[in-house]
Design a protein around this motif. Structure first.
Motif, PDB file in Angstrom:
ATOM      1  N   GLY A  62      38.503 -28.719  30.257  1.00  0.00           N
ATOM      2  CA  GLY A  62      38.513 -30.048  29.657  1.00  0.00           C
ATOM      3  C   GLY A  62      37.278 -30.282  28.813  1.00  0.00           C
ATOM      4  N   GLY A  63      37.385 -31.204  27.892  1.00  0.00           N
ATOM      5  CA  GLY A  63      36.221 -31.519  27.076  1.00  0.00           C
ATOM      6  C   GLY A  63      36.574 -32.387  25.887  1.00  0.00           C
ATOM      7  N   LYS A  64      35.555 -32.779  25.142  1.00  0.00           N
ATOM      8  CA  LYS A  64      35.767 -33.611  23.964  1.00  0.00           C
ATOM      9  C   LYS A  64      34.612 -33.433  22.994  1.00  0.00           C
ATOM     10  N   VAL A  65      34.907 -33.694  21.740  1.00  0.00           N
ATOM     11  CA  VAL A  65      33.898 -33.724  20.691  1.00  0.00           C
ATOM     12  C   VAL A  65      34.058 -35.053  19.969  1.00  0.00           C
ATOM     13  N   VAL A  66      32.960 -35.749  19.742  1.00  0.00           N
ATOM     14  CA  VAL A  66      33.000 -37.086  19.157  1.00  0.00           C
ATOM     15  C   VAL A  66      32.433 -37.036  17.741  1.00  0.00           C
ATOM     16  N   ASP A  67      33.156 -37.649  16.805  1.00  0.00           N
ATOM     17  CA  ASP A  67      32.665 -37.793  15.438  1.00  0.00           C
ATOM     18  C   ASP A  67      31.741 -39.007  15.392  1.00  0.00           C
ATOM     19  N   PRO A  68      30.440 -38.815  15.119  1.00  0.00           N
ATOM     20  CA  PRO A  68      29.514 -39.956  15.103  1.00  0.00           C
ATOM     21  C   PRO A  68      29.908 -41.055  14.130  1.00  0.00           C
ATOM     22  N   LEU A  69      30.626 -40.710  13.058  1.00  0.00           N
ATOM     23  CA  LEU A  69      31.027 -41.724  12.092  1.00  0.00           C
ATOM     24  C   LEU A  69      32.024 -42.722  12.667  1.00  0.00           C
ATOM     25  N   ARG A  70      32.720 -42.335  13.759  1.00  0.00           N
ATOM     26  CA  ARG A  70      33.804 -43.177  14.257  1.00  0.00           C
ATOM     27  C   ARG A  70      33.471 -43.944  15.533  1.00  0.00           C
ATOM     28  N   VAL A  71      32.264 -43.833  16.023  1.00  0.00           N
ATOM     29  CA  VAL A  71      31.955 -44.452  17.306  1.00  0.00           C
ATOM     30  C   VAL A  71      31.808 -45.969  17.171  1.00  0.00           C
ATOM     31  N   ASP A  72      32.077 -46.664  18.266  1.00  0.00           N
ATOM     32  CA  ASP A  72      31.756 -48.084  18.378  1.00  0.00           C
ATOM     33  C   ASP A  72      30.395 -48.164  19.049  1.00  0.00           C
ATOM     34  N   PHE A  73      29.381 -48.412  18.258  1.00  0.00           N
ATOM     35  CA  PHE A  73      28.003 -48.329  18.738  1.00  0.00           C
ATOM     36  C   PHE A  73      27.771 -49.195  19.968  1.00  0.00           C
ATOM     37  N   HIS A  74      28.334 -50.384  20.003  1.00  0.00           N
ATOM     38  CA  HIS A  74      28.034 -51.344  21.064  1.00  0.00           C
ATOM     39  C   HIS A  74      28.654 -50.958  22.412  1.00  0.00           C
ATOM     40  N   THR A  75      29.538 -49.978  22.420  1.00  0.00           N
ATOM     41  CA  THR A  75      30.111 -49.500  23.691  1.00  0.00           C
ATOM     42  C   THR A  75      29.305 -48.358  24.288  1.00  0.00           C
ATOM     43  N   LEU A  76      28.324 -47.832  23.556  1.00  0.00           N
ATOM     44  CA  LEU A  76      27.547 -46.691  24.032  1.00  0.00           C
ATOM     45  C   LEU A  76      26.474 -47.145  25.017  1.00  0.00           C
ATOM     46  N   PRO A  77      26.127 -46.294  25.990  1.00  0.00           N
ATOM     47  CA  PRO A  77      25.074 -46.660  26.946  1.00  0.00           C
ATOM     48  C   PRO A  77      23.693 -46.681  26.306  1.00  0.00           C
ATOM     49  N   LEU A  78      22.872 -47.622  26.736  1.00  0.00           N
ATOM     50  CA  LEU A  78      21.490 -47.676  26.285  1.00  0.00           C
ATOM     51  C   LEU A  78      20.698 -46.501  26.854  1.00  0.00           C
ATOM     52  N   LEU A  79      19.564 -46.188  26.232  1.00  0.00           N
ATOM     53  CA  LEU A  79      18.765 -45.058  26.701  1.00  0.00           C
ATOM     54  C   LEU A  79      18.338 -45.243  28.148  1.00  0.00           C
ATOM     55  N   ASP A  80      17.977 -46.458  28.532  1.00  0.00           N
ATOM     56  CA  ASP A  80      17.521 -46.714  29.898  1.00  0.00           C
ATOM     57  C   ASP A  80      18.641 -46.607  30.930  1.00  0.00           C
ATOM     58  N   ASP A  81      19.881 -46.560  30.485  1.00  0.00           N
ATOM     59  CA  ASP A  81      20.996 -46.420  31.415  1.00  0.00           C
ATOM     60  C   ASP A  81      21.041 -45.034  32.054  1.00  0.00           C
ATOM     61  N   ASN A  82      20.367 -44.067  31.448  1.00  0.00           N
ATOM     62  CA  ASN A  82      20.234 -42.730  32.034  1.00  0.00           C
ATOM     63  C   ASN A  82      18.764 -42.344  31.969  1.00  0.00           C
ATOM     64  N   ARG A  83      18.028 -42.792  32.958  1.00  0.00           N
ATOM     65  CA  ARG A  83      16.567 -42.640  32.914  1.00  0.00           C
ATOM     66  C   ARG A  83      16.117 -41.191  33.061  1.00  0.00           C
ATOM     67  N   ASP A  84      16.849 -40.402  33.832  1.00  0.00           N
ATOM     68  CA  ASP A  84      16.464 -38.997  33.992  1.00  0.00           C
ATOM     69  C   ASP A  84      16.634 -38.246  32.670  1.00  0.00           C
ATOM     70  N   ARG A  85      17.728 -38.507  31.996  1.00  0.00           N
ATOM     71  CA  ARG A  85      17.941 -37.897  30.678  1.00  0.00           C
ATOM     72  C   ARG A  85      16.861 -38.352  29.709  1.00  0.00           C
ATOM     73  N   LEU A  86      16.527 -39.635  29.756  1.00  0.00           N
ATOM     74  CA  LEU A  86      15.498 -40.187  28.883  1.00  0.00           C
ATOM     75  C   LEU A  86      14.136 -39.566  29.174  1.00  0.00           C
ATOM     76  N   ARG A  87      13.853 -39.346  30.462  1.00  0.00           N
ATOM     77  CA  ARG A  87      12.565 -38.739  30.836  1.00  0.00           C
ATOM     78  C   ARG A  87      12.437 -37.322  30.282  1.00  0.00           C
ATOM     79  N   ALA A  88      13.525 -36.571  30.333  1.00  0.00           N
ATOM     80  CA  ALA A  88      13.500 -35.215  29.770  1.00  0.00           C
ATOM     81  C   ALA A  88      13.237 -35.259  28.268  1.00  0.00           C
ATOM     82  N   LEU A  89      13.850 -36.233  27.606  1.00  0.00           N
ATOM     83  CA  LEU A  89      13.661 -36.380  26.166  1.00  0.00           C
ATOM     84  C   LEU A  89      12.229 -36.769  25.830  1.00  0.00           C
ATOM     85  N   GLN A  90      11.697 -37.766  26.530  1.00  0.00           N
ATOM     86  CA  GLN A  90      10.369 -38.280  26.203  1.00  0.00           C
ATOM     87  C   GLN A  90       9.252 -37.310  26.572  1.00  0.00           C
TER      88      GLN A  90
END
Length: 358
Positions: A62-90
């Motif tokens: 299973g899986g999916k690929v998302v076209d960034p041009l077609r996303v509904d931005f306001h439905t996406l999770p905020l960065l703080d909604d996944n703090r562990d992922r955010l910590r790895a990034l920062q």
């Protein structure tokens, strides 16, 4: 089963950055005993940043690929909604979360890029039944290193050397990629090889949804500005206009410099009024900005809805006609090509099939 070398070859075969995340995910699923791979990119709108999971792939298929041009931005999770992922990034480091005991399943996060270039930010998320071994981490690091090299190499070839915006070649590629996807031949519907094949000489006519828009932008009186202030100052104006574009439009809108004082925007938006509002916001941001050694600068913009019979050239022609109208009617204006046609300011040739009737 494909070897590490096989997957590295697939990564270096690509000439489309939009396919690299999927190819990376496929390589890691094949090479390591893991359950799921998620590639998440950071997107922003008006200063708010959110996670966009551009590629998700499961070991069971299973899986999916998302076209960034077609996303509904306001439905996406905020960065703080996944703090562990955010910590790895920062922190630019691996973060491992054992969520069911030290010997049980875990999620491991990695920064997608070693450093931030052209506002590219993201994280790689690996779900596994146990901790990754040193050998597995080494394999992951090798594949990710090649991914990063290819991503930056393709990004360099797609970018305008002066402003860092995308170039005309990239516009053509994205335009046709959206077309192929709509025809069922794009990234979400590809075969195991993950390749898109277009027959030699195949006509680039296509079916696109009615929500793609292409706009062009031209700096008013740029020739006079260049003559009066010199080439270096003119280049600084171009750089500042590009920066204001980046700060005004959404990160998943595609921003281009076509050459000289001409820029373009490709976006996915539900209706004409919202597109007009976006370009008006950019026009106002340019007008109120104080350009060093120049002062006030204005722009004209025109945009058009992409239709099934458009090529990049015909869509650009429609948008540029709206820009020309703005420049000959006071400058510092934004017009929709369709609205100008509706009002009768200029008309297009009537078409029957693929034949123009004059």
């Amino acid at each position: 089963m494909a070897t590490l070398i096989d997957h590295l070859i697939k990564l270096t075969d690509h000439r489309d950055r939009d396919l690299l995340e999927l190819t990376l995910s496929k390589a890691l699923i094949d090479l390591m005993p893991i359950q799921r791979v998620i590639v998440a990119r950071v997107v922003s709108e008006e200063g708010i940043k959110r996670w966009l999971e551009v590629a998700t792939l499961d070991a069971k298929g299973g899986g999916k690929v998302v076209d960034p041009l077609r996303v509904d931005f306001h439905t996406l999770p905020l960065l703080d909604d996944n703090r562990d992922r955010l910590r790895a990034l920062q922190n630019r480091e691996r973060i491992e979360i054992a969520w069911a005991g030290e010997d049980g399943p875990r999620i491991t996060y990695f920064p997608l890029f070693a450093e931030t270039l052209n506002d590219d930010e993201g994280a790689l998320e690996i779900h596994s039944a146990s901790a990754l071994t040193e050998e597995q981490l080494q394999t992951l690091g090798q594949v990710q290193h090649v991914f990063r090299n290819m991503y930056h190499l393709l990004a360099y070839s797609d970018r305008d050397a002066l402003t860092g915006l995308l170039n005309r070649k990239s516009l053509d590629d994205t335009f046709y990629s959206a077309v192929l996807d709509e025809l069922g031949e794009g990234p979400e519907s590809q075969s195991e090889s993950l390749k898109v094949t277009v027959a030699p000489g195949q006509e680039r006519r296509h079916r696109v949804p009615p929500n793609y828009w292409l706009g062009t932008i031209s700096i008013d009186n740029f020739g006079l500005l260049n003559d009066k202030n010199g080439h270096l100052i003119a280049e600084e104006v171009l750089l500042l206009v590009a920066r204001i574009m980046n700060n005004t439009f959404r990160t998943y809108d595609r921003l281009y410099r076509l050459g000289g004082e001409q820029f373009a925007v490709l976006m996915h938006c539900p209706d004409e009024a919202l597109v007009l509002a976006a370009f008006e916001r950019f026009r106002a941001n340019i007008e109120k900005f104080n350009f060093p050694q120049v002062g006030r600068v204005t722009i004209c913009a025109g945009f058009t809805r992409i239709t099934p019979d458009d090529s990049p050239s015909t869509a650009l022609e429609h948008a540029e006609r709206a820009v020309d109208y703005a420049q000959h009617n006071g400058r510092n204006k934004v017009f929709s090509h369709a609205e100008l046609v509706r009002k009768g300011f200029f008309g297009d040739a009537v078409k029957v099939g693929a034949v123009d009737i004059f």
